[in-house]
Design an enzyme around this catalytic site. Structure first.
Site, short mmCIF file in Angstrom:
data_model
loop_
_atom_site.label_atom_id
_atom_site.label_comp_id
_atom_site.label_asym_id
_atom_site.label_seq_id
_atom_site.Cartn_x
_atom_site.Cartn_y
_atom_site.Cartn_z
N ASP A 105 1.05 -1.12 0.03
CA ASP A 105 -0.15 -0.03 0.23
C ASP A 105 1.26 0.84 0.34
O ASP A 105 1.79 0.97 0.98
CB ASP A 105 -1.35 -0.03 1.19
CG ASP A 105 -1.58 1.44 1.30
OD1 ASP A 105 -2.43 1.28 0.30
OD2 ASP A 105 -2.08 1.87 2.04
N GLU A 115 1.62 -0.74 -4.92
CA GLU A 115 0.90 0.73 -5.57
C GLU A 115 2.37 1.80 -5.79
O GLU A 115 2.00 2.51 -4.78
CB GLU A 115 -0.29 0.85 -4.19
CG GLU A 115 -1.06 1.40 -4.40
CD GLU A 115 -2.59 2.05 -3.72
OE1 GLU A 115 -3.31 2.27 -3.75
OE2 GLU A 115 -1.66 2.42 -2.89
#
Length: 701
Positions: A336, A373
């Site tokens: 993330d 990401e």
């Protein structure tokens, strides 16, 4: 109790035959107390062991060995030292702290507010549990180890997948690891080869607006422990077993487990947030601080940012990944806001961030899927992420696809690049195109049904005045905002959903599907449902029976992706033996102009049994396409395999040589996708060998 000096390594609580070794990083502390609890829910420790600097400190580390302690022991710390916020030092000897390396966590009595304010919070603090991870029987568990080109990712929320009563599961099993096990046959029948689980590292459910819960889980409490809230039994050790049972069951079904890991921030928030672990041990080490050391840099958008490239934090993250991969049998990780991991202690992007290189070169992680990401709140690195083997969420694919599907002008050429796995972004010729993780939707934003049903976000239920969530959604409601009884509008929405799935699964790269998109799961227009632990976010299993046509379509599209060699390429097209030729309404005459709203291409490889021709028409009128002459087979002819404008079951079919014969012209309906295959007039079963292999992969014997 007898207490021995112990050792500084390994960090955390380590079980030995004759006791447990404890080691904690707290470099500027003046005194450390180890608290031992007889029961997990006890409010006060049975024993308090004061560690002296002379006997129990080695440089930065405080440690001791306690004979006779075993697996299951509950423990925590108090760490004493100066409290000088102006210098970024935040010791508070009254606060009970969780070991950052705890492998299981007691959360029953956790009170976030008590950890935010001054005073003793022992009765409401988090506790670690001593775990011997090698007591579990993994039996003959084997990692599926699918190559990226043989991977279909399904982004899934463990709780939301089965929490709705419509799941048909007993109440105690809904929203749990065990509940997910019960739905593995559904995943297999869909054709999924990997689940990407939203955060299951223990997170703070109370880090949310008042009266709401943190549903997504991007609020880490412990990086090493599985989330207790997804277990049928709230005993942390039972939760650990249930998580491992789930991993084992998924592996047995041939499905990989990818964890969405959050190493960019923690649930401790900013200077007004709670102190329950890292803040109270080494605040200046663990976090990036502003020039005014009272405050935190906030590249995560959640209050603080982990100082990921500090040597101590790098080691913690690597230890954590090694634990999940080597001990917990996890197959891969989606990082993330991974751009945070490329920043130095001052927040500046690094040319060669050591953490990223250490992760990708770690031998324990050599077979793990690493997915970034590749952005944070200020830095966008898609196509430029540091490293040689990282895959990346292709946010450009998502954005271009959404605009192209709407029929916006000026997207034909950029969509062409996306269909090729974005060689304009990922410029290394040797790069495997399947490291582009393609998606139309994910947890963050509209569901696919809502993407074609709403022009605007509807987030009032989040309690933030509809200010939260993205404003750039590139959505189109097809004529009416929200639910409709108009059959024409609903039919158009369904066709647009099929178009999205078709383009996603006919593109080069690795496709990722959001949980429930295959049955039109809706969030009522909420594009930021992080605090909606309710039917807004849950999978409604009645949709499986209602949306049988779409579900069949998605299954067949996945079958095409997994059985056609054209979508298993390990090299960019035109770089080896497979060639792509671009067309317009006439063969070999593509139109890349701003007014173009169509794409047509053919794929050819002399080693393959068939050729493929695809047309994508996002214009609001029909277009007639002259078909190219098949290149590879004498007397070959085109047959229709896919046309999203047709009603089920004719929208997608399993073609035999004498079915759906197509002349040299094909009228492509408005807002539709067409796929043709060319075969010799001599009967050649449709990729029979690969399809048989695929059947064994996705269906029960």
């Amino acid at each position: 109790m007898q207490v021995l000096p112990g050792k500084s390594y390994p960090l955390g609580a380590t079980v030995y035959p004759d006791g447990v070794n404890f080691s904690l990083y707290a470099p500027n502390a003046t005194e450390v107390e180890l608290l031992l609890f007889d029961q997990h829910d006890h409010h006060r420790p049975k024993h308090v062991i004061t560690l002296s600097a002379k006997t129990h400190q080695t440089f930065y580390y405080w440690h001791c060995f306690v004979p006779g302690l075993e697996h299951g022991q509950a423990y925590a710390y108090r760490v004493h030292g100066p409290y000088i916020p102006d210098a970024g030092i935040r010791f508070d000897g009254q606060k009970v702290l969780l070991d950052p390396y705890a492998l299981a966590v007691v959360t029953d009595t956790w009170d976030r507010e008590k950890a935010r304010h001054a005073g003793d919070n022992c009765a409401t603090a988090l506790k670690g549990i001593v775990v011997d991870p090698y007591l579990y029987d993994w039996e003959d568990d084997t990692a599926p180890n699918h190559a990226f080109e043989r991977t279909i990712i399904y982004e899934l929320h463990v709780g939301g997948f089965t929490k709705d009563p419509s799941s048909g599961l007993p109440e105690e099993m809904r929203g749990t690891y065990r509940g997910l096990i019960e739905k593995i046959p559904y995943l297999k029948s869909l054709g999924i080869t990997a689940v990407e689980l939203l955060p299951i590292q223990q997170f703070d459910s109370y880090d949310a607006p008042p009266g709401r819960l943190n549903y997504w889980g991007y609020s880490p409490i412990s990086f090493f422990a599985p989330h207790n809230g997804y277990a049928t039994n709230q005993d942390p050790l039972k939760a650990l077993d249930e998580f491992r049972d789930m991993v084992k069951a998924l592996h047995k079904a041939g499905i990989e487990v990818i964890l969405d890991v959050v190493f960019n921030h923690t649930a401790e928030g900013d200077e007004n947030g709670p102190t329950f672990s890292w803040k109270g041990m080494a605040n200046r080490t663990y976090y990036m601080l502003s020039e005014d050391k009272r405050h935190y840099k906030n590249f995560s958008g959640t209050g603080n940012t982990l100082n990921a490239n500090h040597s101590v934090i790098r080691r913690m993250i690597r230890h954590c990944l090694r634990y999940w991969a080597g001990v917990m049998h996890i197959d891969g990780f989606r990082f993330d806001l991974a751009s945070v991991l490329s920043r130095d202690s001052d927040g500046r992007p690094m040319t060669n961030p050591p953490l990223l290189w250490e992760i990708e070169s770690d031998p324990v992680l050599a077979s793990s899927k690493l997915i970034a990401e590749a952005w944070d709140v200020e830095l966008y690195q898609v196509g430029n992420f540091i490293g040689d083997r990282w895959a990346e969420w292709n946010g450009k694919f998502r954005d271009q696809l959404r605009s192209f599907i709407k029929g916006d002008s000026g997207y034909a050429e950029s969509m062409m690049q996306c269909l090729l796995a974005s060689p304009d972004l990922f410029r290394t010729a040797e790069r495997n195109p399947n490291r582009s993780i393609n998606f139309a939707t994910c947890h963050d934003g509209f569901t696919l049904n809502d993407l074609v049903s709403y022009n605007h976000k509807h987030n009032l239920a989040n309690g933030e005045g509809n200010r939260d969530g993205h404003n750039d959604n590139r959505s189109w409601n097809c004529g009416v905002e929200g639910p409709t009884q108009d059959p024409e509008i609903d039919a158009l929405r369904l066709q647009q959903i099929k178009n999205c799935f078709a383009i996603l699964l006919l593109a080069q790269g690795t496709p990722m599907i959001l949980m429930g998109d295959e049955v039109r799961r809706t969030q009522g227009g909420n594009n930021n449902a992080y605090c909606q632990d309710n039917p807004t976010s849950w999978f409604d299993w009645t949709q499986v029976d209602k949306e049988t046509d779409l579900l069949r379509f998605v299954r067949e599209m996945i079958r095409i992706n997994m059985t056609s060699p054209y979508f298993q390429e390990a090299h960019f097209l035109n770089s080896h033996h497979t060639t792509v030729n671009w067309h317009g309404i006439r063969p070999g005459e593509p139109d890349w102009g701003d007014d173009s709203r169509s794409l047509a291409f053919s794929l050819y490889n002399p080693a393959y049994a068939e050729e493929i021709y695809v047309v994508m028409n996002t214009f609001w009128e029909s277009l007639e396409f002259e078909l190219p002459t098949p290149l590879g087979h004498e007397a070959a002819v085109w047959h229709r395999l896919l046309d999203t404008a047709l009603a089920s079951p004719y929208d997608i079919t399993s073609v035999t040589p004498d079915e759906h014969l197509v002349s040299n012209l094909y009228t492509v309906a408005p807002r539709s996708v067409v796929m043709l295959i060319a075969k010799s007039t001599v009967e050649q079963p449709w990729m029979s060998t690969r399809e048989m292999s695929y059947d064994r992969l996705v269906r029960d014997e």
